[in-house]
Design a protein around this motif. Structure first.
Motif: not given
Length: 313
Positions: A294-312
């Protein structure tokens, strides 16, 4: 004839109520947008769809493109439903939506939109021109501007076709250089790949440093890898990264992945790992782990796959 005072009061009260209602709707749409894009970036496409629908219907361009991408992924092709949202995003000059539509009118519009941005040194516009023309010169120009996605994509291209590597560089050297720049720009895809390059893996402390940096950005894969590394090898140190075991921290990180990214392709294996880990822990340790999560969640940006916007994708 003068309006009656009571009529004016009623009129202004109605305006006030209408203004309040519009403000409330705007808040609802903004909340739906944020939640929808958070789930979309997490790869939870089914869960993101109802939220994106609300924001997209309200005219939000990012939600329109994301919703079209969700529909395209679900059907495996660009359906008429997806095209509807691509067109709405394209009408707001979203170049990626124009590229997805792919008809001559859309591509012509993209060609008109990109040159002014390129003239201003916009690295993303140069990457979009590459996606439009498939001329690798534009990809190299975008990478030259240190646009993170371009650095990563150019590394992919060099890895796919070594003949594209500039004269005087080995493929390994060229790829390492691009990934190092992408990693330095905090681009998680580059960071994950760079962490596994020979020039990093030979230095365990450096490898751990890059893994921790990636996890700190709340990159889904980075968090999972960090959690695995802290939870593996009950007899000693993790053989891959050299971490001493820390079951509560491991449990907390993997619990975040399992409970946040239910559509993640590694969800099942992470769930099994979490259950096995829990069998080795006391309830007190599990409670500590959930508090850490919970502390980690509150102190970090949302979890993300950080996929490429368009490519592939």
């Amino acid at each position: 004839m003068q309006p009656h005072t009571d009529d004016l009061t009623a009129f202004f009260n109605m305006l006030k109520s209408l203004t309040a209602l519009i403000a409330e709707l705007n808040v609802l749409q903004e909340n739906a947008r944020n939640k929808g894009l958070e789930l979309y970036n997490l790869g939870s496409f089914r869960a993101s769809e109802p939220y994106l629908n609300i924001a997209a219907a309200g005219g939000d361009r990012a939600a329109q493109y994301a919703l079209a991408e969700v529909l395209r992924r679900q059907q495996g092709s660009i359906t008429e439903d997806a095209k509807k949202w691509y067109r709405l995003a394209a009408a707001q000059e979203d170049v990626y939506a124009l590229l997805r539509l792919g008809d001559s009118a859309s591509l012509d519009k993209a060609r008109q939109l990109l040159p002014p941005r390129i003239a201003q040194g916009d690295g993303e516009a140069m990457l979009q021109m590459y996606e439009l023309t498939k001329d690798i010169t534009w990809l190299k120009k975008s990478a030259g501007k240190k646009f993170p996605e371009a650095l990563y994509i150019l590394a992919l291209e060099y890895d796919r076709d070594n003949s594209l590597v500039p004269t005087g560089q080995t493929p390994s050297e060229a790829i390492d250089r691009l990934l190092q720049m992408g990693a330095a720009a905090n681009f998680p895809l580059a960071m994950n790949w760079y962490t596994n390059r020979p020039q990093v893996t030979q230095f365990p402390s450096l490898r751990r440093e890059w893994l921790e940096k990636t996890a700190a950005l709340n990159d889904l894969y980075g968090v999972l890898k960090y959690g695995y590394a802290l939870g593996h090898d009950s007899e000693g140190r993790d053989p891959e990264y050299g971490y001493a075991k820390s079951y509560p921290f491991s449990y907390g990180l993997i619990w975040l992945v399992v409970n946040s990214a239910t559509e993640y392709q590694l969800h099942k294996s992470a769930s099994v790992f979490l259950a096995d880990l829990g069998k080795e822990m006391s309830q007190k340790e599990i409670d500590l782990a959930l508090g850490f999560a919970q502390t980690w969640k509150d102190t970090h940006p949302p979890l993300s796959e950080n996929r490429l916007t368009y490519h592939g994708i």
